[in-house]
Design an enzyme around this catalytic site. Sequence first.
Site, PDB file in Angstrom:
ATOM      1  N   SER A  70       0.793  -1.227   0.000  1.00 52.40           N
ATOM      2  CA  SER A  70       0.000   0.000   0.000  1.00 52.40           C
ATOM      3  C   SER A  70       0.825   1.276   0.000  1.00 52.40           C
ATOM      4  O   SER A  70       0.269   2.359  -0.191  1.00 52.40           O
ATOM      5  CB  SER A  70      -0.939   0.004   1.208  1.00 52.40           C
ATOM      6  OG  SER A  70      -1.845  -1.080   1.131  1.00 52.40           O
ATOM      7  N   SER A  71       2.121   1.175   0.197  1.00 54.60           N
ATOM      8  CA  SER A  71       2.957   2.376   0.096  1.00 54.60           C
ATOM      9  C   SER A  71       2.953   2.932  -1.328  1.00 54.60           C
ATOM     10  O   SER A  71       3.368   4.071  -1.556  1.00 54.60           O
ATOM     11  CB  SER A  71       4.393   2.076   0.536  1.00 54.60           C
ATOM     12  OG  SER A  71       4.963   1.047  -0.255  1.00 54.60           O
TER      13      SER A  71
END
Length: 597
Positions: free
Chosen positions: A313-314
């Site tokens: 999700s970064s």
Amino acid sequence: MIRRPLRPLARILSARAEGTDPDLVEAEERAARLAARHRAERQKAETRLLLLGVVFILCFTTVAGRMALLSAAVPVEPRAEGTSEPIRAQRANIVDHNGAILATNLVTASLYAQPAQMIDPAAAAEALAAIFPDLDAETLRARFTDGRKFLWIKRTISPEQRQAVHDLGEPGLLFGPREVRFYPNGALASHVLGGASFGREGVDAAEIVGTAGVERMFDQRLRDPAEVGEALRLSIDIDAQVALEEVLATGMAEMHAKGAVGILMEADTGQIRALASLPDFDPNQRPPLPTSGDPADSPLFNRAAQGRYELGSSFKPLTAALAIEEGKVGPKTLVDTKGPMHWGRFTIHDFHNYGPRLTVEDVLVKSSNIGAARLAIASGTAAQKRFLGEVGMLAPVPVELSEAARTTPMVPSSWSDLSTITIGFGHGIAVTPLHLATAYAMLANGGLRVHPSIVASDVRPTEADRIISARTSQEIREMLRQVVVRGTAKGADIPGYAVAGKTGTADKPLRHGGYARDKVISTFASFFPVDKPRYVLVITLDEPVTYINKTAFRTAGLTAVPVAAKAIKRLAPVLGMRPDAPVETEEPPLYTVAGNE
């Protein structure tokens, strides 16, 4: 030369008067001419033979004289180098941003033997084995007595060892001058420096060559005689490096992680102030390269520059930045997050049910995979691929580390719509933590792509490096601040420093396909302070797990975020940053329950 006539008039007239045949006169003259020619040719051949004999005599005399000189000369042990070019042992120092020495040369000695001059080879072998425990007395004794004239014993020895050998009084044991590469800080910044070893060797000197890191990248410059007096100045700050490595080592142990990465980068310039990869090594005693198993298990493996990971999700802030820049959405635009999301035969889930709609801001705050997938589809495959290429996610990071130059991101061979969806939330593409730090610097600094560097430089990005508008950058910064304030990274909300960032938890792929259920890469990519970001900090943990009330947790919000929070608290004062508000005197525990990622 006057040519002799074949029919002299006087003799012809005389022959006619005497009544003899005039043709006999011509025959006699022809025979005389041939005889004269034969005499001339024989004289020429004799002259040539004489000259050739003189030449042979001179050559044999020269060879005999040279052999006589060599037989009378004192024998000298030949040197190890293969050419007549002298060995250059000197090498320029490497210093940090403030001039502290990170690598230098140290004068020492080598030890070799000339067995023919030894008095008692057996006793010498026993004594050397006592001084150097890694040597075997029987092996040394055999080599001392097998007829060889020269034998290396130790390439480098300490002053104490040299004195001990000297005290033996053995004339066949000799010392040669040596310079070795010395790293006064041990393992500190080992993956940045890399290490050095001996190249060409001789009795009087040995060539020092870089084997990895900046030592290898700048090998020619460091060995250049014209540059030896000028140290290579890195962008690394040794105090920040110490702080980052200490926090990272503690966090890696407490989170039971297999490995860890920490990168501290200036948001405006891309200058790397600290870079750590654990486990590490001491370049003074650099271990050998692994010959089997997974290279990533070796302490020589630079996880920051070589490790290619799906960072989960970064990646979502990049997806949101593209959608905003393309004019598809704004921070408060509602996005369909009703789940599960079906695409062909594939199903995409969120960690929790976030309801039918979320704003773009809340897609990041709550880390919705479905919301990020919708944003990626709205932007389109072509735009996503172009954008990631401009950010630098599709090529090796142009940083001055030899390992980084050989590490190309892993991307789909066929970039389908499904690839666009999964890449939108950080799966299906594997990059290094250095790639991620570079991208977050662009998000933080107003939209300019930086050129990451490990060497001190005044180069700054210009408008020609613009990837997104300053407005888009501002909106992304504000949304990532909310991730820390009320989202999955609450543990990084440090009073006084206004941290912004995004968590990412990605299952590790298995070697033969599929993903492991109990092994993850957890990441927290951040920058601070949010109003005018100065530094980007990326913390990545390999296979972390923390236990709360005997329950195992692996998500980044409970593993990478607490480590990053401690790192920022240690780094900010070292970097001369003062908090905007008083900081709590009692430090909270390393882990806090913060959310799913």
